[in-house]
Design a protein around this motif. Sequence first.
Motif, PDB file in Angstrom:
ATOM      1  N   SER A 141      52.873 -10.705  25.572  1.00 48.75           N
ATOM      2  CA  SER A 141      51.927  -9.744  25.852  1.00 48.75           C
ATOM      3  C   SER A 141      50.454 -10.522  26.470  1.00 48.75           C
ATOM      4  O   SER A 141      49.935  -9.909  27.507  1.00 48.75           O
ATOM      5  N   ARG A 142      50.369 -11.310  25.837  1.00 46.17           N
ATOM      6  CA  ARG A 142      48.935 -11.949  26.332  1.00 46.17           C
ATOM      7  C   ARG A 142      49.320 -12.934  27.408  1.00 46.17           C
ATOM      8  O   ARG A 142      48.378 -13.225  28.121  1.00 46.17           O
ATOM      9  N   LEU A 143      50.496 -13.478  27.760  1.00 49.84           N
ATOM     10  CA  LEU A 143      50.783 -14.037  28.929  1.00 49.84           C
ATOM     11  C   LEU A 143      50.840 -12.877  30.221  1.00 49.84           C
ATOM     12  O   LEU A 143      50.138 -13.565  31.299  1.00 49.84           O
ATOM     13  N   ALA A 144      50.890 -11.942  30.018  1.00 50.49           N
ATOM     14  CA  ALA A 144      50.841 -10.872  30.988  1.00 50.49           C
ATOM     15  C   ALA A 144      49.408 -10.291  31.493  1.00 50.49           C
ATOM     16  O   ALA A 144      49.161  -9.422  32.185  1.00 50.49           O
ATOM     17  N   ASN A 145      48.548 -10.711  30.322  1.00 50.80           N
ATOM     18  CA  ASN A 145      47.032 -10.032  30.237  1.00 50.80           C
ATOM     19  C   ASN A 145      46.304 -11.245  30.920  1.00 50.80           C
ATOM     20  O   ASN A 145      46.095 -11.925  30.578  1.00 50.80           O
ATOM     21  N   PRO A 146      45.688 -10.848  31.844  1.00 46.74           N
ATOM     22  CA  PRO A 146      44.759 -11.836  32.892  1.00 46.74           C
ATOM     23  C   PRO A 146      43.613 -12.157  31.936  1.00 46.74           C
ATOM     24  O   PRO A 146      42.872 -13.473  32.112  1.00 46.74           O
ATOM     25  N   SER A 147      42.972 -11.221  31.283  1.00 52.52           N
ATOM     26  CA  SER A 147      41.981 -11.511  30.569  1.00 52.52           C
ATOM     27  C   SER A 147      42.144 -12.678  29.371  1.00 52.52           C
ATOM     28  O   SER A 147      40.971 -13.123  28.699  1.00 52.52           O
ATOM     29  N   ASP A 148      43.398 -12.800  28.924  1.00 59.22           N
ATOM     30  CA  ASP A 148      43.702 -13.783  27.930  1.00 59.22           C
ATOM     31  C   ASP A 148      43.821 -15.294  28.402  1.00 59.22           C
ATOM     32  O   ASP A 148      43.750 -16.250  27.710  1.00 59.22           O
ATOM     33  N   MET A 149      44.020 -15.225  29.748  1.00 59.12           N
ATOM     34  CA  MET A 149      44.258 -16.449  30.388  1.00 59.12           C
ATOM     35  C   MET A 149      43.456 -16.917  31.524  1.00 59.12           C
ATOM     36  O   MET A 149      43.211 -15.836  32.384  1.00 59.12           O
ATOM     37  N   LYS A 150      42.770 -17.964  31.620  1.00 63.29           N
ATOM     38  CA  LYS A 150      41.956 -18.191  32.878  1.00 63.29           C
ATOM     39  C   LYS A 150      42.773 -18.561  34.066  1.00 63.29           C
ATOM     40  O   LYS A 150      42.399 -18.506  35.213  1.00 63.29           O
ATOM     41  N   PHE A 151      43.999 -18.608  33.939  1.00 68.46           N
ATOM     42  CA  PHE A 151      45.039 -19.006  35.091  1.00 68.46           C
ATOM     43  C   PHE A 151      46.103 -17.714  35.248  1.00 68.46           C
ATOM     44  O   PHE A 151      46.327 -17.049  34.096  1.00 68.46           O
ATOM     45  N   PHE A 152      46.647 -17.522  36.379  1.00 68.12           N
ATOM     46  CA  PHE A 152      47.387 -16.730  36.750  1.00 68.12           C
ATOM     47  C   PHE A 152      48.803 -17.206  36.255  1.00 68.12           C
ATOM     48  O   PHE A 152      49.008 -18.067  36.729  1.00 68.12           O
ATOM     49  N   THR A 153      49.481 -16.267  35.390  1.00 71.32           N
ATOM     50  CA  THR A 153      50.878 -16.836  34.951  1.00 71.32           C
ATOM     51  C   THR A 153      52.018 -15.679  35.021  1.00 71.32           C
ATOM     52  O   THR A 153      51.618 -14.527  35.161  1.00 71.32           O
ATOM     53  N   SER A 154      53.250 -16.041  35.266  1.00 70.04           N
ATOM     54  CA  SER A 154      54.214 -15.071  35.624  1.00 70.04           C
ATOM     55  C   SER A 154      55.411 -15.722  34.831  1.00 70.04           C
ATOM     56  O   SER A 154      55.683 -16.679  35.024  1.00 70.04           O
ATOM     57  N   LEU A 155      55.942 -14.833  33.713  1.00 70.70           N
ATOM     58  CA  LEU A 155      57.002 -15.220  33.017  1.00 70.70           C
ATOM     59  C   LEU A 155      58.493 -15.058  33.907  1.00 70.70           C
ATOM     60  O   LEU A 155      58.661 -13.990  34.085  1.00 70.70           O
ATOM     61  N   ARG A 156      58.880 -16.041  34.376  1.00 74.19           N
ATOM     62  CA  ARG A 156      60.034 -15.996  35.302  1.00 74.19           C
ATOM     63  C   ARG A 156      61.183 -15.738  34.631  1.00 74.19           C
ATOM     64  O   ARG A 156      62.066 -15.029  34.995  1.00 74.19           O
TER      65      ARG A 156
END
Length: 330
Positions: free
Chosen positions: A228-243
């Motif tokens: 959930s936190r990987l998909a939430n941009p507010s929790d990470m300063k970097f853009f991530t995508s779970l491939r």
Amino acid sequence: MDWIRENKPLAAILGVILAGSLALGYLLFDAWSSYTETKDGYLNLGSQVAGLKGSRLAPTEDNVKAKQALVDEYAALVNRLGGALLILQPPVQPIKDIEFQALLKTKIAEARKTAAASKMQLPPEFAFGFDEYTAGLPKSAAAAAELAVFLDAMDELVKLFMQCGVQSVDLLERSKLAVEQAQTTTSPPGSNATGMQVQQQSASAILEKRQISVILTLDQGPLQLLISRLANPSDMKFFTSLRQLRIENERQDGPLRSDVKLPAAPTPPDPSGGTTPAPAATDEIKAPPPAPVDSVPVIGKEFLKVRMEIDLIKFLDAAKGVAAQSPAAR
């Protein structure tokens, strides 16, 4: 029947006339059906042609201008979004090669200290996937600057593992950047990046995907929180995508009967004859003592082994004007 026998020529002529009448009737009915279907199709086609001629999307000068205005508005919104994405992601700051190496060692020490406090285990040779730079330097200042941004992203990711309650990080690897391709084509001895391919820059020149591969040991609740936190941009300063995500039980086989142990039985009374003094009488109501444990859970207490392939997305400068380069926007 007698008349037919008596008038065979006339009966034959009448039979031929009757058969011909039936055949002509069938042919007439079939022709009428085909005519009706053809007529209906012609009328429908005429209605469609008339509708197309009177529609709003006819290739008139007014419609062309209206379409161009909508395309220009869409292109402006796309370019504005690209500019916002560039602003939101951390910028690349210039840094010297020796400063990057010092930064890497500092972050490794801090990560080990924080992981010990949060009771999360790290690999013995943990270096955020930058093992070759603990003893060597980047080839250029440009490479050091890009690697510093990548290192910050890896540091944020490890901190997120700690916050979500991960038990241990069993593997942490990263892909090579385009600026590193001129440095090494193979991983140095002792590197954790075995089996990882050099990451190529996106052909569209809009974004660059930097791959991160991790193997974690954790429970189901922390896994849901982490995704959930990987998909939430507010929790990470970097853009991530779970491939890619692969989940399996820590233990593939069920436990043996010898592995199941019941809690120790309560201590029996003293055989020497000693007696325990009876408790004093009181009016206080107390709960009865708990019953002895006669069962224990056998399965369901093991952790999960999770392999994640995460894409760290970096938007390039061309993303700000990508809509202007599209043929539809011209």
